[in-house]
Design an enzyme around this catalytic site. Structure first.
Site: not given
Ligand code: GLC
Length: 616
Positions: A299, A502
């Site tokens: 991530d 988030e």
């Molecule tokens: C974010 C998320 C993830 C996403 C990634 C790229 O923090 O946790 O779901 O795909 O970063 O944006």
């Protein structure tokens, strides 16, 4: 050739003759994807292999030519890193095609994977169809429709030249205080499993292939993201192994069986151990036991959390745990930037702390997926403009509208208030949300966090849909503030959560705000029938909003096609949606999931949803 020399380090050019003498990558004889990937891997230098393991956020690139300079395997536009403020399809096409062109200024010309958070349609792109979020799709209980939704999303993603979506999220959300509850199909592992697999099939096709609309799925976030204590985003999932497996790892088996070829690792810890550093869960369980042959991507800067005091330790522990590609959103002004990652990993290999075999396994997995997608068969072609023209098409919107119809849940319907009876003279609609596309869509819409207002082109708010429904002889009035004029036959109150994504959505009090209660109470005091419709990313504590409403609809986050809700209210389609999550009556019941018998009765149980028939 002079232009080429200006872009590519001499060292790489020196080796270019080796490949060009034998004909470029594009001249290799057609082979099985795995064989082609293997042949390519054998030709690669350590720098080229490590380059494939690097995914950089576009906003972090010091210079787009670094894509070639460091032989990068992937780029992304993470939340908020859009290529330009207009977010137009043409801008996204330009960003994709430019990056792919730079990837061809390397010795081996391995095309990029351009990853994007297309999590409910191609939601970063102006005018794209924004589908209902996963919580809605879970409420449909209709895997075929979910597969169709993903297929439309794939077509719009390809319309901007990309072929990798960071979706579906198969989190099993067990505590609605979590800000990402709406990204989960359900609290129920089996329902999540069924919908997640359907979404993978929709994105990739029957299997990931070189087909133009076959988009690589990225099932996320492995594992336990929806099970943290208190619903804390990126928190600790304190569970015994059996519960972790049967609840949070369970959906990955079906996703892998459906052909998912990339999986994103989760930020959370499991009993205090970072998932990004867990060889047990990444390699032993996922790759060996469950037989996952695709690649694992981190991530956003997630490896940095393993040991904030030492980036090199983060690299060593994550790669040795089984991570294959690292999402690096930091520019050269940060110690944990992409150049330091590359230098660090090279040093670890030189010191024998990361084996060459591990590098070959990681790069090999990435190349095999690229080969399956046909990316190793020919140089990247410019984006198909016909596909671009289909972004936001009426046909695509119709699929999303059907998802809206099948996902709204009728929680209460005293006196069969819904569908609205024909012949009403005056319907008074109140509440900002009735005319707010941003609240209808929720987070991950154009902007990472989403926002209220006219966020994207081509959508329809509920009030627009009602006023365009051609209700002969029925006046539809609207007041955001709740002003009720005249003598309406019925009052429709539309409430909504402000968009979030988030950790910004983590809340420890899920009660509806005072002004929502005021709107419904004022409607109730008129003595007229009250229908309340709620946009929310999760169940909320309703209190007297429920008692004051004759009918109550949980629309969750329906996206751009508000007309689907008007269809239900006006009886053009039946209510069929079923709650994908238990709806608590008070905060003290949370977390509350099916089977929690010790908590008394929920406000509405998992699976609740009243039905109606289509008006004659
Ligand atoms: C974010 C998320 C993830 C996403 C990634 C790229 O923090 O946790 O779901 O795909 O970063 O944006």
């Amino acid at each position: 050739m002079r232009f080429l020399r200006s872009l590519v380090p001499a060292a790489a050019l020196g080796a270019a003759s080796l490949v060009l003498a034998g004909g470029s990558l594009w001249a290799l004889a057609p082979q099985e994807p795995a064989d082609k990937a293997e042949a390519l891997l054998k030709q690669m230098t350590l720098d080229e292999k490590i380059g494939q393991m690097v995914q950089v956020d576009l906003a972090a690139l010091a210079d787009k030519n670094d894509i070639a300079k460091y032989f990068m395997g992937s780029v992304l536009c993470g939340g908020g890193s859009d290529p330009a403020p207009d977010n137009l399809p043409s801008t996204w096409v330009h960003a994709n095609d430019t990056c792919q062109a730079v990837s061809q200024h390397t010795r081996l010309k391995v095309p990029l994977l351009f990853g994007i958070d297309a999590v409910h349609g191609h939601n970063n792109v102006q005018g794209a169809v924004v589908f209902p979020h996963n919580i809605n799709l879970g409420a449909t209980r209709n895997p075929k429709l979910v597969e169709e939704a993903a297929k439309v999303a794939a077509r719009e993603i390809v319309g901007t030249g990309m072929r990798w979506a960071f979706a579906p999220c198969v989190a099993v959300a067990r505590d609605e205080r979590w800000g990402r509850t709406y990204e989960s199909f359900s609290e129920d592992p089996s329902l999540v499993s069924e919908m997640g697999a359907a979404y993978v099939r929709g994105l990739q096709g029957a299997k990931l292939s070189a087909e133009p609309f076959s988009v690589l799925a990225c099932v996320k976030h492995y594992a336990g993201d929806g099970g943290t204590t208190g619903g804390k985003d990126q928190g600790d999932t304190a569970l015994d192994e059996s519960t972790l497996r049967n609840t949070h790892i369970f959906p990955y088996r079906a996703a892998i069986d459906a052909g998912a070829d990339s999986i994103m690792v989760s930020y959370n810890t499991w009993n205090g151990v970072k998932l990004h550093a867990s060889k047990e869960l990444l390699t032993n369980v996922l790759k060996h036991e469950l037989g996952f042959h695709g690649f694992l991507v981190s991530d956003w800067a997630a490896i940095d959390q393993i040991d904030p005091t030492s980036y090199i330790k983060c690299i060593e522990q994550s790669i040795n745990a089984g991570l294959d590609m690292v999402m690096i959103p930091n520019g050269l002004d940060k110690p944990n930037n992409y150049v330091n990652f590359i230098d660090g990993l090279k040093q670890l290999v030189a010191d024998g702390k990361v084996s060459q075999e591990r590098i070959d396994d990681a790069a090999g997995r990435i190349l095999r997926v690229k080969a399956k997608m046909g990316l190793l068969d020919h140089a990247p072609a410019p984006t198909n403009k016909a596909a671009t023209a289909m972004i936001g098409s009426p046909e695509h919107r119709e699929v999303a509208r059907e998802c809206v119809r099948q996902s709204a849940v009728l929680l209460k319907n005293e006196g069969s208030m819904l569908p609205l009876k024909p012949g009403l003279k005056h319907i008074a609609v109140v509440g900002q949300a009735a005319s707010d596309l941003g609240m209808q869509c929720g987070g991950w819409t154009i902007d990472w966090q989403g926002k209220p207002g006219e966020v994207t082109a081509g959508g329809t708010t509920l009030i627009q849909a009602l006023q365009a429904a051609g209700l002969q002889g029925t006046q539809v009035t609207y007041s955001a503030e709740g002003k009720i004029e005249g003598n309406p036959d019925l009052i429709l109150v539309v409430l909504g959560e402000k968009p979030y994504a988030e950790m910004f959505g983590d809340r420890f009090n899920l009660s509806l705000p005072a002004n929502d209660h005021a709107l419904v109470s004022a409607a109730k005091r008129t003595g007229k029938p009250v229908v309340t419709l709620l946009y929310s990313g999760r169940p909320l504590i309703l209190g007297d909003v429920l008692t004051h409403s004759d009918a109550l609809v949980a629309a969750f986050l329906p996206g751009t096609e508000g007309a689907g809700l008007a269809d239900l209210l006006l009886g053009k389609a039946p209510f069929v949606g079923k709650l994908p999550c238990t709806w608590s009556a008070s905060m003290i019941q949370i977390p509350f999931n099916q089977g929690d018998t010790a908590k008394g009765d929920p406000q509405f149980p998992f699976g609740h949803g009243l039905t109606t028939t289509v008006a004659k």
